[in-house]
Design an enzyme around this catalytic site. Structure first.
Site, PDB file in Angstrom:
ATOM      1  N   ARG A 164     103.572  48.427  47.140  1.00 13.51           N
ATOM      2  CA  ARG A 164     104.432  49.148  46.017  1.00 13.51           C
ATOM      3  C   ARG A 164     104.812  50.530  45.978  1.00 13.51           C
ATOM      4  O   ARG A 164     104.535  51.381  45.373  1.00 13.51           O
ATOM      5  CB  ARG A 164     103.872  48.843  44.640  1.00 13.51           C
ATOM      6  CG  ARG A 164     103.915  47.296  44.301  1.00 13.51           C
ATOM      7  CD  ARG A 164     105.174  46.618  43.921  1.00 13.51           C
ATOM      8  NE  ARG A 164     105.192  45.619  43.589  1.00 13.51           N
ATOM      9  CZ  ARG A 164     104.838  44.174  44.053  1.00 13.51           C
ATOM     10  NH1 ARG A 164     104.614  44.346  45.388  1.00 13.51           N
ATOM     11  NH2 ARG A 164     104.644  43.155  43.483  1.00 13.51           N
ATOM     12  N   SER A 246     105.349  44.251  36.255  1.00 12.69           N
ATOM     13  CA  SER A 246     103.630  44.587  36.318  1.00 12.69           C
ATOM     14  C   SER A 246     103.540  46.204  36.148  1.00 12.69           C
ATOM     15  O   SER A 246     104.368  47.201  36.737  1.00 12.69           O
ATOM     16  CB  SER A 246     103.099  44.324  37.720  1.00 12.69           C
ATOM     17  OG  SER A 246     103.378  43.115  38.004  1.00 12.69           O
ATOM     18  N   GLU A 342     102.425  51.469  37.983  1.00 13.88           N
ATOM     19  CA  GLU A 342     103.385  50.846  38.901  1.00 13.88           C
ATOM     20  C   GLU A 342     104.577  51.652  38.947  1.00 13.88           C
ATOM     21  O   GLU A 342     105.334  52.522  39.769  1.00 13.88           O
ATOM     22  CB  GLU A 342     103.617  49.406  39.125  1.00 13.88           C
ATOM     23  CG  GLU A 342     104.158  49.117  40.480  1.00 13.88           C
ATOM     24  CD  GLU A 342     104.479  47.577  40.238  1.00 13.88           C
ATOM     25  OE1 GLU A 342     105.797  47.549  40.153  1.00 13.88           O
ATOM     26  OE2 GLU A 342     103.856  46.691  40.630  1.00 13.88           O
TER      27      GLU A 342
HETATM   28  N1  EPU Z   1      95.490  36.455  35.195  1.00 14.73           N
HETATM   29  C1  EPU Z   1      95.185  36.395  34.150  1.00 14.73           C
HETATM   30  N2  EPU Z   1      95.359  36.877  32.781  1.00 14.73           N
HETATM   31  C2  EPU Z   1      96.607  37.623  32.921  1.00 14.73           C
HETATM   32  C3  EPU Z   1      97.434  37.691  33.937  1.00 14.73           C
HETATM   33  C4  EPU Z   1      96.675  37.380  35.269  1.00 14.73           C
HETATM   34  O1  EPU Z   1      93.881  35.952  34.301  1.00 14.73           O
HETATM   35  O2  EPU Z   1      97.197  37.875  31.469  1.00 14.73           O
HETATM   36  C5  EPU Z   1      95.257  36.270  36.437  1.00 14.73           C
HETATM   37  C6  EPU Z   1      96.141  34.955  36.754  1.00 14.73           C
HETATM   38  O3  EPU Z   1      95.555  33.740  36.082  1.00 14.73           O
HETATM   39  C7  EPU Z   1      96.196  34.913  38.395  1.00 14.73           C
HETATM   40  C8  EPU Z   1      95.902  36.373  38.821  1.00 14.73           C
HETATM   41  O4  EPU Z   1      95.448  36.958  37.462  1.00 14.73           O
HETATM   42  O5  EPU Z   1      94.958  34.215  38.719  1.00 14.73           O
HETATM   43  C9  EPU Z   1      97.240  36.940  39.264  1.00 14.73           C
HETATM   44  O6  EPU Z   1      98.372  36.997  38.433  1.00 14.73           O
HETATM   45  P1  EPU Z   1      99.758  36.536  38.964  1.00 14.73           P
HETATM   46  O7  EPU Z   1      99.587  35.283  39.654  1.00 14.73           O
HETATM   47  O8  EPU Z   1     100.750  36.592  37.629  1.00 14.73           O
HETATM   48  O9  EPU Z   1     100.142  37.859  39.747  1.00 14.73           O
HETATM   49  P2  EPU Z   1      99.887  39.342  39.557  1.00 14.73           P
HETATM   50  O10 EPU Z   1      98.869  39.703  40.643  1.00 14.73           O
HETATM   51  O11 EPU Z   1      99.781  39.517  38.042  1.00 14.73           O
HETATM   52  C10 EPU Z   1     101.650  40.140  41.227  1.00 14.73           C
HETATM   53  C11 EPU Z   1     102.831  41.279  41.398  1.00 14.73           C
HETATM   54  C12 EPU Z   1     104.044  40.730  40.781  1.00 14.73           C
HETATM   55  C13 EPU Z   1     104.597  39.446  41.527  1.00 14.73           C
HETATM   56  C14 EPU Z   1     103.346  38.244  41.165  1.00 14.73           C
HETATM   57  C15 EPU Z   1     103.787  37.146  42.306  1.00 14.73           C
HETATM   58  C16 EPU Z   1     101.494  43.327  41.375  1.00 14.73           C
HETATM   59  C17 EPU Z   1     101.296  44.724  40.378  1.00 14.73           C
HETATM   60  N3  EPU Z   1     102.158  42.163  40.888  1.00 14.73           N
HETATM   61  O12 EPU Z   1     101.314  39.847  39.649  1.00 14.73           O
HETATM   62  O13 EPU Z   1     104.954  41.830  40.748  1.00 14.73           O
HETATM   63  O14 EPU Z   1     105.667  38.827  40.776  1.00 14.73           O
HETATM   64  O15 EPU Z   1     102.146  38.969  41.893  1.00 14.73           O
HETATM   65  O16 EPU Z   1     103.642  37.481  43.505  1.00 14.73           O
HETATM   66  O17 EPU Z   1     101.457  43.291  42.430  1.00 14.73           O
HETATM   67  C18 EPU Z   1     105.897  43.909  39.369  1.00 14.73           C
HETATM   68  O18 EPU Z   1     105.380  44.331  40.689  1.00 14.73           O
HETATM   69  O19 EPU Z   1     106.545  44.156  38.699  1.00 14.73           O
HETATM   70  C19 EPU Z   1     105.646  42.140  39.646  1.00 14.73           C
HETATM   71  C20 EPU Z   1     105.867  41.357  38.770  1.00 14.73           C
END
Ligand code: EPU
Length: 346
Positions: A164, A246, A342
């Protein structure tokens, strides 16, 4: 070139925060950006380049000259045995470009479906989702130097992509520093979609879809549909509830730090990285601190994804940032980890 004064920015930031640009110029071509650079009064003004405003928190009226990028057009510029190269104007909507490439038989962007924002903003924060980052599909970009009006082209190495992050997110603090924030305006981006197409299916949410449907070899269109469905289920639609995706980056820690936290918090969601460090799910850390659904004024933590902050209606940038700081403090106190926002804060 036409300078608009006191322009409402609420329609131009996906958080839907009310603020104004003191002065705004719409850039529809390289020539428009060059006209800004050639104007003696505008050349010396601090500048802020605005795309779709999907990664932005406005904490007040914007005093730098706002350059609203509206360069349009999508075309295939190369079709070789190894790849398709597609070029799009920086003002094109990112998701429309993804849909255009699939409709024209050039797969490779399907994992990046439905990310809000514009083409020009995609390299700025090296957007990524479901196992693919912009840098994996990037060929080159054209930009205009806002001080000299000269056009230049950057390849991936020159963009200095990180997680990012890119050269466009950093302002030079000293002469000679790298950093192009406010110094350059991206006009066109070229993406390289490798042949033969290979699906990227390693992400847990996509593996779940394969199990559910029994499909082991989904088409690019099917992956596009799955990604759209996953995002719609988890993330708020900015057209309905203001947000900037995010809000924090997923932090990285050493294996020792990770083991230390797991000893106290065995359910910690973490991913080992190729460089030996470990990425932690910031959403999980925030969720574990009990933030889902909590608010400061009209700014709230989204109930379905703790990594997303939302505008319940009329939130100010100050409320969003107060909430963000309270989250950072509680995550630091519990886990010893400093979360980094971010979005760009103006
Ligand atoms: N989780 C929780 N509680 C929550 C949120 C997440 O326990 O409230 C756990 C989920 O269960 C999962 C893990 O955290 O095991 C990761 O969550 P998720 O798969 O939703 O992905 P993320 O790491 O939160 C990242 C990117 C997103 C992207 C998704 C899918 C970043 C900061 N965010 O989110 O990007 O869409 O992966 O690849 O890297 C963005 O940058 O704006 C964005 C939406």
């Amino acid at each position: 070139m036409f300078i608009e004064a006191n322009v409402p920015l609420q329609p131009h930031n996906t958080f839907g925060i009310v603020a104004k640009a003191h002065a705004l110029v719409r850039v529809r071509s390289e020539a428009d950006a060059q006209a800004v650079a050639a104007d003696p009064a505008l050349r010396v003004m601090p500048k802020f380049v605005l795309g779709g405003g999907s990664n932005l928190v406005l904490t007040g009226d914007v005093k730098p000259l706002v350059l609203k990028v509206e360069v349009m057009g999508i075309r295939l510029v190369a079709d070789t045995p190894k790849a398709w190269v597609v070029e799009a104007g920086a003002g094109e909507n990112w998701h429309s470009v993804v849909a255009w490439t699939l409709a024209h038989g050039h797969p490779g962007l399907e994992n990046l479906a439905l990310i809000p924002g514009t083409m020009g903003a995609s390299p700025v924060q090296n957007i990524g989702a479901y196992g693919v980052e912009l840098q994996d599909r990037f060929e080159s970009l054209d930009a205009v130097d806002l001080a000299t009006g000269q056009t230049f082209t950057l390849d991936a190495a020159q963009c200095a992509f990180g997680y990012r992050d890119s050269v466009f997110k950093h302002a030079p603090t000293r002469p000679g520093d790298l950093g192009l924030a406010g110094k350059a305006l991206i006009t066109r981006v070229r993406l390289r979609l490798p042949k033969p197409w290979k699906p990227v299916l390693g992400y847990a949410d996509l593996e779940k879809k394969m199990v559910e449907t029994g499909m082991t070899q989904p088409s690019a269109q099917k992956i596009f549909d799955w990604v759209c469905a996953i995002r719609r289920a988890k993330l708020p639609d900015p057209q309905v509830v203001g947000n900037a995706g995010s809000f924090f980056k997923n932090p990285t820690v050493t294996p020792e730090q990770c083991a230390d936290i797991i000893a106290r918090e065995p359910r910690l969601v973490h991913y080992p990285m190729v460089d030996g460090n470990v990425k932690l799910a910031a959403g999980w850390l925030i969720d574990a601190c009990g933030w889902k659904g909590k608010s400061v004024g009209q700014a709230s933590v989204y109930e379905k994804q703790a990594l997303v902050l939302v505008n319940r209606g009329g939130a100010t940038g100050g409320e969003v940032m107060t909430l963000a700081k309270a989250i950072q403090t509680s995550v630091y106190e519990r886990f010893g980890i400093r979360l980094e926002p971010e979005p760009v804060v103006m």
